[in-house]
Design a protein around this motif. Structure first.
Motif, PDB file in Angstrom:
ATOM      1  N   SER A  24      59.583  93.074  21.873  1.00 59.05           N
ATOM      2  CA  SER A  24      58.385  93.076  21.024  1.00 59.05           C
ATOM      3  C   SER A  24      58.626  93.730  19.669  1.00 59.05           C
ATOM      4  O   SER A  24      57.794  93.615  18.774  1.00 59.05           O
ATOM      5  N   GLU A  67      53.373  85.160  19.033  1.00 57.36           N
ATOM      6  CA  GLU A  67      52.829  86.374  18.408  1.00 57.36           C
ATOM      7  C   GLU A  67      51.814  87.102  19.302  1.00 57.36           C
ATOM      8  O   GLU A  67      51.808  88.333  19.380  1.00 57.36           O
ATOM      9  N   LEU A  68      50.950  86.369  20.003  1.00 59.17           N
ATOM     10  CA  LEU A  68      49.995  87.030  20.905  1.00 59.17           C
ATOM     11  C   LEU A  68      50.720  87.736  22.045  1.00 59.17           C
ATOM     12  O   LEU A  68      50.366  88.854  22.429  1.00 59.17           O
ATOM     13  N   ARG A  70      53.792  88.788  21.895  1.00 61.85           N
ATOM     14  CA  ARG A  70      54.524  89.911  21.300  1.00 61.85           C
ATOM     15  C   ARG A  70      53.620  91.140  21.174  1.00 61.85           C
ATOM     16  O   ARG A  70      54.025  92.252  21.497  1.00 61.85           O
ATOM     17  N   HIS A  71      52.376  90.930  20.764  1.00 61.54           N
ATOM     18  CA  HIS A  71      51.432  92.051  20.663  1.00 61.54           C
ATOM     19  C   HIS A  71      51.170  92.666  22.043  1.00 61.54           C
ATOM     20  O   HIS A  71      51.127  93.893  22.179  1.00 61.54           O
ATOM     21  N   TYR A  72      50.994  91.833  23.041  1.00 62.06           N
ATOM     22  CA  TYR A  72      50.777  92.327  24.405  1.00 62.06           C
ATOM     23  C   TYR A  72      51.997  93.142  24.860  1.00 62.06           C
ATOM     24  O   TYR A  72      51.863  94.248  25.388  1.00 62.06           O
ATOM     25  N   GLU A  74      54.189  94.602  23.050  1.00 56.36           N
ATOM     26  CA  GLU A  74      54.260  95.831  22.245  1.00 56.36           C
ATOM     27  C   GLU A  74      53.352  96.913  22.839  1.00 56.36           C
ATOM     28  O   GLU A  74      53.725  98.087  22.903  1.00 56.36           O
ATOM     29  N   GLU A  75      52.170  96.521  23.304  1.00 49.87           N
ATOM     30  CA  GLU A  75      51.272  97.470  23.970  1.00 49.87           C
ATOM     31  C   GLU A  75      51.928  98.027  25.230  1.00 49.87           C
ATOM     32  O   GLU A  75      51.834  99.225  25.521  1.00 49.87           O
TER      33      GLU A  75
END
Length: 97
Positions: A24, A67-68, A70-72, A74-75
């Motif tokens: 991520s 991208e969605l 990747r954000h998940y 990253e969290e």
């Protein structure tokens, strides 16, 4: 969408979860060499994520996370203990992208 990501995340092994979270850090696509530099899962972990359709191949040896997702991921990375985060020099990794 979160429910779908949660379900997929739970189906991954701990190693696959760590690999996905570690990936991520990339904004946009990245090389296999860069993937190997930031991830403990290595080529096997990448192949597993490709099989799960969580990682996409966008060139001969280039990869990308949606991208969605990747954000998940990253969290998830932020919630991991520091010992599970692979620390790499930003300069070294950037040179591989």
């Amino acid at each position: 969408m979160r429910a779908v990501f949660d379900y997929s995340w739970q189906r991954l092994s701990a190693s696959e979860q760590r690999t996905l979270a570690q990936l991520s850090v990339f904004l946009g696509d990245f090389t296999l060499e860069a993937l190997l530099a930031v991830s403990d899962g290595g080529a096997v972990g990448a192949a597993n994520l490709l099989d799960w359709a969580l990682l996409q191949r966008v060139g001969r040896q280039r990869y990308v996370l949606h991208e969605l997702l990747r954000h998940y991921a990253e969290e998830q990375l932020q919630q991991m203990p520091r010992s599970q985060k692979r620390q790499r020099s930003g300069t070294a990794v950037t040179s591989l992208i």
